[in-house]
Scaffold this active site. Structure first.
Site, PDB file in Angstrom:
ATOM      1  CB  SER A  21      -0.933  -0.020   1.207  1.00  0.00           C
ATOM      2  OG  SER A  21      -0.172  -0.095   2.380  1.00  0.00           O
ATOM      3  N   PRO A 199       8.495  -9.150  -7.270  1.00  0.00           N
ATOM      4  CG  PRO A 199       9.081  -7.812  -5.436  1.00  0.00           C
ATOM      5  CD  PRO A 199       9.658  -8.481  -6.649  1.00  0.00           C
ATOM      6  CE  LYS A 232      14.254 -11.098 -14.585  1.00  0.00           C
ATOM      7  NZ  LYS A 232      15.172 -11.120 -13.453  1.00  0.00           N
ATOM      8  CB  CYS A 398     -12.617  24.559  11.002  1.00  0.00           C
ATOM      9  SG  CYS A 398     -14.305  23.946  11.152  1.00  0.00           S
ATOM     10  CD  GLN A 402     -15.814  25.558  16.196  1.00  0.00           C
ATOM     11  OE1 GLN A 402     -15.509  24.617  16.913  1.00  0.00           O
ATOM     12  NE2 GLN A 402     -16.733  25.470  15.251  1.00  0.00           N
ATOM     13  CD  GLU A 422     -16.463  19.622  19.014  1.00  0.00           C
ATOM     14  OE1 GLU A 422     -16.265  20.767  18.538  1.00  0.00           O
ATOM     15  OE2 GLU A 422     -15.972  18.596  18.506  1.00  0.00           O
ATOM     16  CG  HIS A 524     -11.939  23.219   6.644  1.00  0.00           C
ATOM     17  ND1 HIS A 524     -10.999  22.736   7.518  1.00  0.00           N
ATOM     18  CD2 HIS A 524     -13.145  22.981   7.215  1.00  0.00           C
ATOM     19  CE1 HIS A 524     -11.597  22.216   8.570  1.00  0.00           C
ATOM     20  NE2 HIS A 524     -12.912  22.348   8.418  1.00  0.00           N
ATOM     21  CD  GLU A 526      -8.077  23.401   5.491  1.00  0.00           C
ATOM     22  OE1 GLU A 526      -8.281  24.624   5.588  1.00  0.00           O
ATOM     23  OE2 GLU A 526      -8.521  22.579   6.318  1.00  0.00           O
TER      24      GLU A 526
HETATM   25  N1  GLN Z   1     -15.486  20.305  15.935  1.00  0.00           N
HETATM   26  C1  GLN Z   1     -15.820  21.581  15.385  1.00  0.00           C
HETATM   27  C2  GLN Z   1     -17.237  21.601  14.817  1.00  0.00           C
HETATM   28  O1  GLN Z   1     -17.798  20.561  14.552  1.00  0.00           O
HETATM   29  C3  GLN Z   1     -14.816  21.997  14.314  1.00  0.00           C
HETATM   30  C4  GLN Z   1     -14.825  21.092  13.124  1.00  0.00           C
HETATM   31  C5  GLN Z   1     -13.616  21.255  12.233  1.00  0.00           C
HETATM   32  O2  GLN Z   1     -12.584  21.781  12.633  1.00  0.00           O
HETATM   33  N2  GLN Z   1     -13.701  20.779  11.009  1.00  0.00           N
HETATM   34  O3  GLN Z   1     -17.805  22.638  14.623  1.00  0.00           O
END
Ligand code: GLN
Length: 574
Positions: A21, A199, A232, A398, A402, A422, A524, A526
């Protein structure tokens, strides 16, 4: 009838992996996508994952690495991130299929009575559903070529139904419309001083026992394959010698398309698919790789001081794949800015308030990425406090946003016991609360606020300066949000809300105007960074980090003292 015609317009490449893998099938799929796209062929890439989870959204990042979120809100395998970044094309939920999703669809049909009394079996029902998913991608994207990567390794019990489906596929759509590409390992045994083909031979034998004869072998190796070895393999595996492709280890995944281009991968694929050979335009990709290697090797050091040190403070750091898109977004920004970046991985679970100083000493930027659950939260909050007080460029993503809200509430807004619901459902000050629409949600899988949503930026803020737009669209994956009951307190104490949902209800971006660079987002960013178009927030972070590095260097030379911690009291009166 019309639909079938569209189906047969597409050509299909199936990528399987052998021997071990983590052999790099995802990068090979993404690279082939780039090579075809550079020849003006439209491409879509699909991942078939053999596990029973309906999607990876409920899996721990320790098990599976990052969960990549598509625009349309699917929680998918991290390989989809590679597909998007290499082909500069957004994928959708159609591009990620698991055995769990296939079985779920088949069982739902069975419950509805769709099979009219028949016995429901792996062949043909599971295999048909699987083939149907591949056709669906072709139909919906109208791609010239659909590349399908089959997860797992040939020989695994789990992938057998997928392999049977792709075996049948060639018969269904015609020989000239399908290519089987097998990625395999060519180990060099140093004691023998030789590269070993066994392999690969065994892996191909295994594939043939299922009825699939590979057309192309991509051989992963740490040195070039000598012609004798290629011959080969060609002989034993019954593959044209031109179709034995060397995939030598590269310093950067972004070099792989260029390596495979030199080896003739795209040319071979087009020939086998009887598609027109076209001249590739890989100039922008080549420039990207040149810049990357120049900066890494100090060549572009004249542009920016180098290297900058960026700390990633998270709890999944033992597996860097857990933050794959964050790491790639940092790289894209660094290439663009022209600096080398050293990543410092800081485990938030180990980070106690007293050792923050030593853990984050001499970093030029701090990222607190997304995450779930209370473990490691205090360390993240301590890192954010350090960034705020020491004027270190900071980007919160995210959960990172928070945590920065909790940090502000506790240390600057007089709410010592503030928390997220949370982490502490009974907190007297839930500055982060469940989204109202999440109150009645019971299931965990696929139920978060997911995918692309608009965010309106407040003019004259760092966010609007970086984006240079009024409204941006970003990908989300969360259940919790800033609690609006605290909005006025936050604004009065100097917090800046620089992005909200267009109706103003949801806080999407926060920042501190008096900090050189402190910005955090509920979404996000990213996921939308691409190698040739870095995300503006990451670019801003790297530029700010370079600025700090320059300043540090000047300070060391001129022995100035560090700026004092700033307590920000300017109020956002919006
Ligand atoms: N746990 C947080 C929420 O659900 C942040 C989630 C996250 O960082 N993707 O809001």
């Amino acid at each position: 009838m019309g639909e079938r015609w569209i189906i047969f317009m597409a050509k299909f490449v199936f990528i399987t992996g052998g021997v071990v893998s983590s052999i790099g099938k995802g990068i090979v799929a993404a690279s082939l996508g780039r090579l075809l796209k550079s020849r003006n062929y439209s491409v879509s890439i699909l991942k078939l994952d053999p596990y029973i989870n309906v999607d990876p959204g409920t899996m721990s990042p320790f098990q599976h690495g990052e969960v990549f979120v598509t625009q349309d809100g699917a929680e998918t395998d991290l390989d989809l991130g590679h597909y998007e970044r290499f082909t500069d094309t957004s994928m959708s939920r159609l591009n990620s299929v698991t055995a769990g999703a296939i079985y779920q669809a088949v069982i739902n049909k069975e419950r509805r009575g769709d099979y009219q009394g028949g016995t429901v079996q792996v062949i043909p029902h599971i295999t048909n559903e699987c083939k149907e998913r591949i056709h669906r991608v072709a139909q919906n994207t109208h791609s010239d070529v659909v590349i399908t990567e089959v997860g797992g390794t040939v020989g695994d019990i789990e992938s057998l139904p997928f392999l049977e489906a792709i075996r049948q596929f060639r018969k269904d759509v015609g020989r000239k419309n399908v290519v089987y590409l097998h990625v395999t390992l060519m180990p060099f045994i140093s004691a023998a001083g030789e590269m070993k083909t066994k392999p690969t031979q065994h892996s191909v034998k295994e594939l043939r026992s299922i009825g699939i004869q590979p057309d192309i072998l991509v051989c992963r190796c740490d040195r070039p394959l000598p012609m004798g070895i290629k011959e080969k393999i060609s002989e034993f595996c019954d593959v044209e010698v031109e179709s034995v492709i060397t995939a030598q280890d590269a310093d950067s995944i972004y070099e792989v398309p260029l390596i495979l281009e030199k080896e003739g991968l795209a040319q071979q694929t087009l020939e086998l698919l009887q598609l027109e050979q076209r001249q590739p335009d890989l100039s922008s990709w080549q420039t990207l790789v040149d810049r990357l290697y120049h900066t890494q090797r100090g060549g572009l050091a004249t542009m920016e001081p180098t290297p900058v040190e960026i700390a990633i403070v998270g709890k999944y750091i033992q597996l860097s794949d857990a933050y794959l898109s964050v790491v790639e977004a940092v790289r894209h920004a660094a290439i663009d800015v022209g600096t080398e970046v050293n990543l410092r991985w800081v485990n938030s679970e180990d980070l106690q308030t007293d050792d923050v100083q030593s853990a984050l000493k001499e970093v030029h930027g701090i990222i607190v990425p997304g995450g779930f659950g209370v473990r490691g939260i205090d360390g993240k909050i301590a890192a954010i406090r350090y960034a705020r007080e020491h004027q270190i460029p900071f980007l919160g993503l995210c959960l990172g946003m928070q945590c920065s809200i909790i940090e502000w509430a506790r240390y600057c807004a007089g709410l010592a016991n503030a928390d997220s619901a949370e982490f502490d459902p009974n907190t007297p000050n839930p500055v982060i609360n469940l989204l109202p629409e999440q109150q009645d949600v019971v299931d965990l899988g696929g139920t978060m606020r997911l995918g692309l949503y608009p965010c309106r930026l407040k003019p004259d803020t760092l966010a609007s300066k970086l984006y240079d737009q009024e409204v941006v669209y970003e990908r989300h994956r969360h259940r919790y949000e800033f609690n609006n009951a605290y909005r006025s307190l936050f604004l009065e104490t100097g917090y800046m809300i620089s992005g909200t949902s267009p109706d103003g209800r949801l806080v999407e971006i926060i920042e501190f105007p008096e900090h050189p660079f402190f910005i955090a987002t509920q979404f996000h960013p990213e996921f939308q960074s691409r190698p040739n178009t870095p995300h503006p927030l990451f670019k801003g972070l790297i530029q700010a980090a370079c600025h700090l590095l320059k300043k540090d260097k000047t300070t060391t030379l001129g022995s100035e003292s560090k700026p004092p911690a700033v307590v920000n009291n300017s109020a956002d009166k919006s």
